[in-house]
Design an enzyme around this catalytic site. Structure first.
Site, PDB file in Angstrom:
ATOM      1  N   GLN A   1      45.611  45.562  29.854  1.00 51.46           N
ATOM      2  CA  GLN A   1      45.487  44.473  28.881  1.00 51.46           C
ATOM      3  C   GLN A   1      44.137  44.575  28.138  1.00 51.46           C
ATOM      4  OE1 GLN A   1      46.753  40.204  29.459  1.00 51.46           O
ATOM      5  NE2 GLN A   1      44.675  39.998  30.202  1.00 51.46           N
TER       6      GLN A   1
ATOM      7  N   GLY B   1      38.595  34.274  40.677  1.00 52.09           N
ATOM      8  CA  GLY B   1      38.571  35.383  39.707  1.00 52.09           C
ATOM      9  C   GLY B   1      38.324  34.871  38.298  1.00 52.09           C
ATOM     10  N   HIS B   2      39.008  33.785  37.934  1.00 60.19           N
ATOM     11  CA  HIS B   2      38.791  33.204  36.606  1.00 60.19           C
ATOM     12  C   HIS B   2      37.346  32.714  36.471  1.00 60.19           C
ATOM     13  CE1 HIS B   2      43.280  32.500  36.969  1.00 60.19           C
ATOM     14  NE2 HIS B   2      43.188  33.176  35.839  1.00 60.19           N
TER      15      HIS B   2
ATOM     16  N   LEU C   1      43.918  28.263  38.064  1.00 60.79           N
ATOM     17  CA  LEU C   1      42.632  28.958  38.110  1.00 60.79           C
ATOM     18  C   LEU C   1      42.153  29.195  39.537  1.00 60.79           C
ATOM     19  CD1 LEU C   1      40.813  27.089  35.199  1.00 60.79           C
ATOM     20  CD2 LEU C   1      42.143  29.210  35.114  1.00 60.79           C
TER      21      LEU C   1
ATOM     22  N   GLY D   1      45.958  29.567  33.377  1.00 55.21           N
ATOM     23  CA  GLY D   1      45.798  28.468  34.328  1.00 55.21           C
ATOM     24  C   GLY D   1      46.020  28.904  35.767  1.00 55.21           C
TER      25      GLY D   1
HETATM   26  O1  PAF Z   1      45.622  37.658  31.539  1.00 58.60           O
HETATM   27  C1  PAF Z   1      46.214  36.598  31.257  1.00 58.60           C
HETATM   28  O2  PAF Z   1      46.138  35.610  31.976  1.00 58.60           O
HETATM   29  C2  PAF Z   1      47.028  36.513  29.971  1.00 58.60           C
HETATM   30  O3  PAF Z   1      47.672  37.712  29.714  1.00 58.60           O
HETATM   31  C3  PAF Z   1      46.195  36.054  28.755  1.00 58.60           C
HETATM   32  C4  PAF Z   1      45.093  37.052  28.426  1.00 58.60           C
HETATM   33  C5  PAF Z   1      45.594  34.690  29.039  1.00 58.60           C
HETATM   34  C6  PAF Z   1      47.105  35.930  27.530  1.00 58.60           C
HETATM   35  O4  PAF Z   1      48.111  34.998  27.723  1.00 58.60           O
END
Ligand code: PAF
Length: 284
Positions: free
Chosen positions: A157, A39-40, A36, A34
């Protein structure tokens, strides 16, 4: 404009996803916590291009935060997030409470144990990637995602997600979307909201230091130590910046290397005041 569907329970979310698959549609998942920002939105757009149905998740995952980290103060602004998702044409958002994801008796966690979680943020944030791997696996299962979209800002990640998706034979294609930057060069992040105007200005040193390293690489410098020093020297010029790490590893295997002879991740984590920011570039 079509209406954004909001689901808060696993059961409802899975039923919606199953109905989409039954109708022959492909599902793209954009996992987020969230707050947001643009980038999102680049993730949502990539998912829209590649899939029939776009599902965002908005869940501040308690399991990926350490005891002294910012779980409590992490920005939560779900109504504003929904407006942005709706304007972007996202089909559905999954927004569960922590108890829905981790009910009493919950006991299953995913750990990636081939070394890629032992470096960079994995080394500084014990348990972080165990939390990420666990929640992302659950989100993929709950939304029945065919494809999932993650930002390159969290390149480690993405490497971790690619690893467990391959290791667990999950039928999900993992996509990495380039870092989205403000015009100033600052990588967009929900945590930018923690900074004062003065700190935001100081934070430009992150992208500046990486640009300096890229320039050195483009002029023929391949030695990891030198590229890291160029980056660190630039960061040291900013009095408000405190380096957490400046590191270079092969990507996505995240193996130590002396020279950039294959794709490598030059990654930095820097405190600007109390705010910890990360940024990176891929060389080679
Ligand atoms: O990158 C993020 O915002 C978080 O690590 C994710 C992938 C939503 C997991 O909680």
């Amino acid at each position: 404009m079509k209406e954004l569907k909001v689901f808060t329970t696993v059961k409802e979310m899975q039923a919606y996803a199953a109905a989409q698959h039954a109708a022959g549609k492909t599902i793209g998942l954009c996992p987020t916590m969230g707050a947001l920002h643009e980038g999102h939105m680049t993730l949502m757009r990539a998912a829209r291009k590649a899939c029939d149905v776009v599902i965002a998740s908005v869940f501040v995952n308690p399991v990926q935060f350490g005891p002294n980290e910012d779980y409590d103060k992490y920005p939560r602004q779900f109504p504003a997030d929904c407006e942005k998702l709706q304007a972007e044409g996202v089909d559905a958002v999954f927004h569960p409470e922590p108890q829905e994801m981790y009910p009493e008796g919950y006991g299953t966690y995913i750990t990636v144990e081939n070394g890629i979680t032992d470096v960079l943020c994995g080394a500084r944030r014990p348990g972080h990637f165990r939390g990420v791997a666990t929640v992302v696996t659950k989100l993929m299962n709950i939304t029945r995602a065919d494809k999932a979209f993650f930002g390159q800002k969290d390149a480690q990640q993405v490497a971790v997600v690619r690893r467990f998706v391959a290791d667990l034979n999950l039928p999900v294609e993992v996509n990495m979307v380039p870092i989205c930057r403000e015009e100033s060069g600052l990588a967009r992040s929900s945590r930018n909201a923690y900074m004062s105007a003065e700190e935001k200005k100081a934070a430009l040193v992150l992208s500046r230091s990486l640009r300096a390293a890229r320039a050195a690489y483009e002029q023929g410098e391949c030695r990891a130590e030198v590229l890291k020093k160029v980056t660190a020297d630039e960061l040291a010029k900013e009095p408000l910046a405190k380096i957490d790490y400046v590191d270079l590893y092969t990507y996505p295997a995240l193996q130590a290397t002396d020279n950039v002879t294959e794709p490598c991740l030059l990654a930095i984590a820097v405190y600007i005041g109390k705010t910890r920011l990360i940024d990176n570039i891929i060389l080679g």
